[in-house]
Scaffold this motif. Structure first.
Motif, PDB file in Angstrom:
ATOM      1  N   ARG A   1       0.956  -1.238  -0.019  1.00  0.00           N
ATOM      2  CA  ARG A   1      -0.268  -0.060  -0.073  1.00  0.00           C
ATOM      3  C   ARG A   1       0.921   1.116  -0.082  1.00  0.00           C
ATOM      4  O   ARG A   1       0.290   2.488  -0.060  1.00  0.00           O
ATOM      5  N   SER A   2       2.137   1.077   0.301  1.00  0.00           N
ATOM      6  CA  SER A   2       2.862   2.264   0.410  1.00  0.00           C
ATOM      7  C   SER A   2       2.883   3.381  -0.819  1.00  0.00           C
ATOM      8  O   SER A   2       3.140   4.576  -0.693  1.00  0.00           O
ATOM      9  N   ASN A   3       2.487   2.846  -2.212  1.00  0.00           N
ATOM     10  CA  ASN A   3       2.457   3.415  -3.230  1.00  0.00           C
ATOM     11  C   ASN A   3       1.024   4.080  -3.771  1.00  0.00           C
ATOM     12  O   ASN A   3       0.556   4.563  -4.603  1.00  0.00           O
ATOM     13  N   GLN A   4      -0.125   3.499  -2.911  1.00  0.00           N
ATOM     14  CA  GLN A   4      -1.392   3.732  -3.064  1.00  0.00           C
ATOM     15  C   GLN A   4      -1.725   4.970  -2.287  1.00  0.00           C
ATOM     16  O   GLN A   4      -1.346   5.280  -0.965  1.00  0.00           O
ATOM     17  N   SER A   5      -2.737   5.896  -2.872  1.00  0.00           N
ATOM     18  CA  SER A   5      -3.047   6.964  -2.165  1.00  0.00           C
ATOM     19  C   SER A   5      -4.174   6.311  -0.995  1.00  0.00           C
ATOM     20  O   SER A   5      -4.950   5.642  -1.252  1.00  0.00           O
ATOM     21  N   LEU A   6      -4.156   7.147   0.200  1.00  0.00           N
ATOM     22  CA  LEU A   6      -4.895   6.667   1.084  1.00  0.00           C
ATOM     23  C   LEU A   6      -5.915   7.912   1.773  1.00  0.00           C
ATOM     24  O   LEU A   6      -5.833   9.076   1.195  1.00  0.00           O
ATOM     25  N   PHE A   7      -6.979   7.612   2.365  1.00  0.00           N
ATOM     26  CA  PHE A   7      -8.068   8.488   2.892  1.00  0.00           C
ATOM     27  C   PHE A   7      -7.669   8.722   4.294  1.00  0.00           C
ATOM     28  O   PHE A   7      -7.383   7.610   5.115  1.00  0.00           O
ATOM     29  N   VAL A   8      -7.768   9.757   4.814  1.00  0.00           N
ATOM     30  CA  VAL A   8      -7.479  10.140   6.114  1.00  0.00           C
ATOM     31  C   VAL A   8      -8.795  10.799   6.819  1.00  0.00           C
ATOM     32  O   VAL A   8      -9.361  11.827   5.872  1.00  0.00           O
TER      33      VAL A   8
ATOM     34  N   HIS B   1       6.019   6.063   2.339  1.00  0.00           N
ATOM     35  CA  HIS B   1       4.616   6.534   1.807  1.00  0.00           C
ATOM     36  C   HIS B   1       4.518   8.073   1.720  1.00  0.00           C
ATOM     37  O   HIS B   1       4.834   8.718   2.512  1.00  0.00           O
ATOM     38  N   ASP B   2       4.163   8.654   0.650  1.00  0.00           N
ATOM     39  CA  ASP B   2       4.027   9.979   0.311  1.00  0.00           C
ATOM     40  C   ASP B   2       2.724  10.604   0.347  1.00  0.00           C
ATOM     41  O   ASP B   2       1.868  10.231  -0.691  1.00  0.00           O
ATOM     42  N   ARG B   3       2.295  11.110   1.425  1.00  0.00           N
ATOM     43  CA  ARG B   3       0.989  11.562   1.710  1.00  0.00           C
ATOM     44  C   ARG B   3       0.412  12.657   1.010  1.00  0.00           C
ATOM     45  O   ARG B   3      -0.687  12.977   1.107  1.00  0.00           O
ATOM     46  N   ARG B   4       1.404  13.166   0.125  1.00  0.00           N
ATOM     47  CA  ARG B   4       0.724  14.444  -0.456  1.00  0.00           C
ATOM     48  C   ARG B   4      -0.164  13.900  -1.812  1.00  0.00           C
ATOM     49  O   ARG B   4      -0.827  14.976  -2.480  1.00  0.00           O
ATOM     50  N   ALA B   5      -0.507  12.552  -1.926  1.00  0.00           N
ATOM     51  CA  ALA B   5      -1.122  12.023  -2.814  1.00  0.00           C
ATOM     52  C   ALA B   5      -2.536  11.831  -2.311  1.00  0.00           C
ATOM     53  O   ALA B   5      -3.410  11.096  -2.643  1.00  0.00           O
ATOM     54  N   ASP B   6      -2.412  11.803  -0.868  1.00  0.00           N
ATOM     55  CA  ASP B   6      -3.710  11.448  -0.052  1.00  0.00           C
ATOM     56  C   ASP B   6      -4.822  12.488   0.271  1.00  0.00           C
ATOM     57  O   ASP B   6      -4.755  13.302  -0.274  1.00  0.00           O
ATOM     58  N   ALA B   7      -5.873  12.034   0.386  1.00  0.00           N
ATOM     59  CA  ALA B   7      -7.278  12.850   0.733  1.00  0.00           C
ATOM     60  C   ALA B   7      -7.461  12.859   2.121  1.00  0.00           C
ATOM     61  O   ALA B   7      -7.371  11.981   2.853  1.00  0.00           O
ATOM     62  N   ILE B   8      -8.071  13.878   2.740  1.00  0.00           N
ATOM     63  CA  ILE B   8      -8.110  14.151   4.180  1.00  0.00           C
ATOM     64  C   ILE B   8      -9.541  15.076   4.216  1.00  0.00           C
ATOM     65  O   ILE B   8      -9.981  15.675   3.467  1.00  0.00           O
ATOM     66  N   CYS B   9     -10.295  14.370   5.292  1.00  0.00           N
ATOM     67  CA  CYS B   9     -11.517  15.077   5.706  1.00  0.00           C
ATOM     68  C   CYS B   9     -11.511  15.361   7.414  1.00  0.00           C
ATOM     69  O   CYS B   9     -11.411  14.549   8.090  1.00  0.00           O
ATOM     70  N   LEU B  10     -11.711  16.701   7.570  1.00  0.00           N
ATOM     71  CA  LEU B  10     -11.724  16.991   8.975  1.00  0.00           C
ATOM     72  C   LEU B  10     -13.425  17.260   9.306  1.00  0.00           C
ATOM     73  O   LEU B  10     -13.838  18.110   8.589  1.00  0.00           O
ATOM     74  N   ALA B  11     -13.652  16.727  10.148  1.00  0.00           N
ATOM     75  CA  ALA B  11     -14.914  16.945  10.784  1.00  0.00           C
ATOM     76  C   ALA B  11     -14.717  17.638  12.291  1.00  0.00           C
ATOM     77  O   ALA B  11     -14.327  17.156  13.070  1.00  0.00           O
ATOM     78  N   LEU B  12     -14.938  18.967  12.119  1.00  0.00           N
ATOM     79  CA  LEU B  12     -14.558  19.748  13.381  1.00  0.00           C
ATOM     80  C   LEU B  12     -15.813  20.299  14.107  1.00  0.00           C
ATOM     81  O   LEU B  12     -16.720  20.757  13.559  1.00  0.00           O
TER      82      LEU B  12
ATOM     83  N   ARG C   1      -9.518  12.744  17.186  1.00  0.00           N
ATOM     84  CA  ARG C   1      -9.195  11.199  16.775  1.00  0.00           C
ATOM     85  C   ARG C   1      -9.117  11.468  15.201  1.00  0.00           C
ATOM     86  O   ARG C   1      -9.610  11.996  14.369  1.00  0.00           O
ATOM     87  N   ALA C   2      -8.052  10.470  14.828  1.00  0.00           N
ATOM     88  CA  ALA C   2      -7.730  10.365  13.413  1.00  0.00           C
ATOM     89  C   ALA C   2      -7.654   8.863  12.978  1.00  0.00           C
ATOM     90  O   ALA C   2      -7.238   8.062  13.761  1.00  0.00           O
ATOM     91  N   ARG C   3      -8.086   8.570  11.657  1.00  0.00           N
ATOM     92  CA  ARG C   3      -8.189   7.319  11.128  1.00  0.00           C
ATOM     93  C   ARG C   3      -7.605   7.397   9.901  1.00  0.00           C
ATOM     94  O   ARG C   3      -8.035   7.934   8.904  1.00  0.00           O
ATOM     95  N   ILE C   4      -6.843   6.343   9.316  1.00  0.00           N
ATOM     96  CA  ILE C   4      -6.300   6.049   8.124  1.00  0.00           C
ATOM     97  C   ILE C   4      -7.035   4.979   7.541  1.00  0.00           C
ATOM     98  O   ILE C   4      -7.053   3.914   8.156  1.00  0.00           O
ATOM     99  N   PHE C   5      -7.453   4.997   6.528  1.00  0.00           N
ATOM    100  CA  PHE C   5      -8.279   4.070   5.673  1.00  0.00           C
ATOM    101  C   PHE C   5      -7.726   4.113   4.242  1.00  0.00           C
ATOM    102  O   PHE C   5      -7.005   4.970   3.638  1.00  0.00           O
ATOM    103  N   ASP C   6      -7.440   2.593   3.650  1.00  0.00           N
ATOM    104  CA  ASP C   6      -7.233   2.443   2.363  1.00  0.00           C
ATOM    105  C   ASP C   6      -8.487   2.793   1.337  1.00  0.00           C
ATOM    106  O   ASP C   6      -9.439   3.193   2.015  1.00  0.00           O
ATOM    107  N   ARG C   7      -8.177   2.737   0.313  1.00  0.00           N
ATOM    108  CA  ARG C   7      -9.460   3.430  -0.792  1.00  0.00           C
ATOM    109  C   ARG C   7     -10.443   2.484  -0.904  1.00  0.00           C
ATOM    110  O   ARG C   7     -11.554   2.980  -1.304  1.00  0.00           O
ATOM    111  N   CYS C   8     -10.500   1.376  -0.239  1.00  0.00           N
ATOM    112  CA  CYS C   8     -11.680   0.221  -0.310  1.00  0.00           C
ATOM    113  C   CYS C   8     -12.347   0.789   1.221  1.00  0.00           C
ATOM    114  O   CYS C   8     -13.470   0.005   1.552  1.00  0.00           O
ATOM    115  N   GLY C   9     -12.041   1.794   2.019  1.00  0.00           N
ATOM    116  CA  GLY C   9     -12.466   1.880   3.313  1.00  0.00           C
ATOM    117  C   GLY C   9     -12.117   0.894   4.400  1.00  0.00           C
ATOM    118  O   GLY C   9     -12.598   0.952   5.470  1.00  0.00           O
TER     119      GLY C   9
END
Length: 297
Positions: free
Chosen positions: A3-10, A68-79, A20-28
């Motif tokens: 998964r190191s080369n796959q973009s992730l969801f945060v 892993h390069d997180r600059r390709a990842d996506a993040i959602c902040l629920a605040l 709280r923070a959680r890392i997901f792969d693209r399948c959830g």
């Protein structure tokens, strides 16, 4: 699979007590969870930024990914408090992600608790909010801050406790073991209690809520009186939201189990467990936002 080369969801859930923070792969599939201090940017911007970064860093550290390069990842902040937050653009800039979604913690909690179904969500923790979703449309009650809103919340309980403690000290009502326990929290000094109340924030008041719930379990009459008032308010809100017609009630948050028990006699047949938590909801909101962005909606 590497998964190191796959973009992730945060997903990040920031509230008055913790982040709280959680890392997901693209399948959830969840890969890692982490937590840090509170993140309500409307009350303490710098602390919120810092705790969001800390929680995200810890979540990444908890994965088994290397390089892993997180600059390709996506993040959602629920605040919490994001509706009145005036520095959204600055927060986006500080997060080096390919996509940044920002929502209220209310939206994420409802999405996590109900999935795609209709129902009522009562989120009761440090603060509180109440949402009725019918035909995909939300009617929100509360969530405007403990100074003027947030009935039944931990902060609300804490303020009520101090108010009744002062009354008992002044001889306006009979003291109970809960009053004695509360005064001991402040070194048996009413002055220290008053000074605390002048500077206390939402989380400070909410920190007193366990005194109430624990004393109620012991049969303390004052604790029972405070929780009875809170329960009446909760039932009034549920009635206002036509809970019996909606047919589904999900009570979440740190005080969720307490209130679930207290209203079970009146609403027991409608109470359901949440489908997921606010981090699951943040993930769903992120997926939706990215699909909309991709299709130019």
């Amino acid at each position: 699979m590497n998964r190191s080369n796959q973009s992730l969801f945060v997903a990040v859930d920031g509230g008055g007590s913790a982040t709280r923070a959680r890392i997901f792969d693209r399948c959830g599939n969840p890969l890692s969870d982490a937590a840090a201090g509170p993140a309500n940017p409307s009350t303490n911007r710098e602390a919120a930024f810092r705790n969001i970064r800390d929680a995200v860093e810890l979540a990444y550290a908890g994965t088994d990914l290397t390089g892993h390069d997180r600059r390709a990842d996506a993040i959602c902040l629920a605040l919490a408090g994001v509706e009145v937050f005036d520095a959204i653009d600055r927060l986006r800039e500080q997060l080096e992600f390919a996509h940044v979604s920002i929502h209220s913690d209310t939206d994420a909690t409802v999405a996590g608790a109900l999935g795609s179904s209709d129902g009522i969500v009562a989120g009761i923790g440090t603060g509180s909010f109440f949402v009725s979703r019918t035909n995909g449309s939300n009617h929100v009650v509360g969530g405007h801050g403990f100074q003027i809103s947030d009935e039944c919340s931990g902060a609300w309980l804490g303020r009520k406790l101090l108010s009744w403690t002062v009354r008992a000290h002044d001889g306006m009502c009979e003291p109970t073991p809960l009053v004695d326990r509360t005064l001991k929290r402040f070194g048996d000094s009413l002055r220290d209690l008053v000074v605390f109340s002048l500077d206390a924030g939402q989380g400070d008041f909410a920190g007193l809520a366990p005194l109430v719930t624990e004393a109620a379990d012991d049969g303390d009459p004052l604790a029972i009186r405070i929780l009875d008032e809170a329960t009446d308010k909760l039932c009034g809100i549920l009635d206002f939201l036509n809970a019996r017609s909606v047919g589904v009630i999900c009570i979440t948050g740190g005080l969720g189990p307490t209130y679930r028990s207290l209203v079970s006699g009146k609403y027991g047949e409608f109470l359901v467990d949440p489908v997921g938590d606010a981090l699951d909801g943040a993930f769903d909101l992120l997926v939706r936002d990215m699909k909309q962005a991709t299709h130019g909606l």
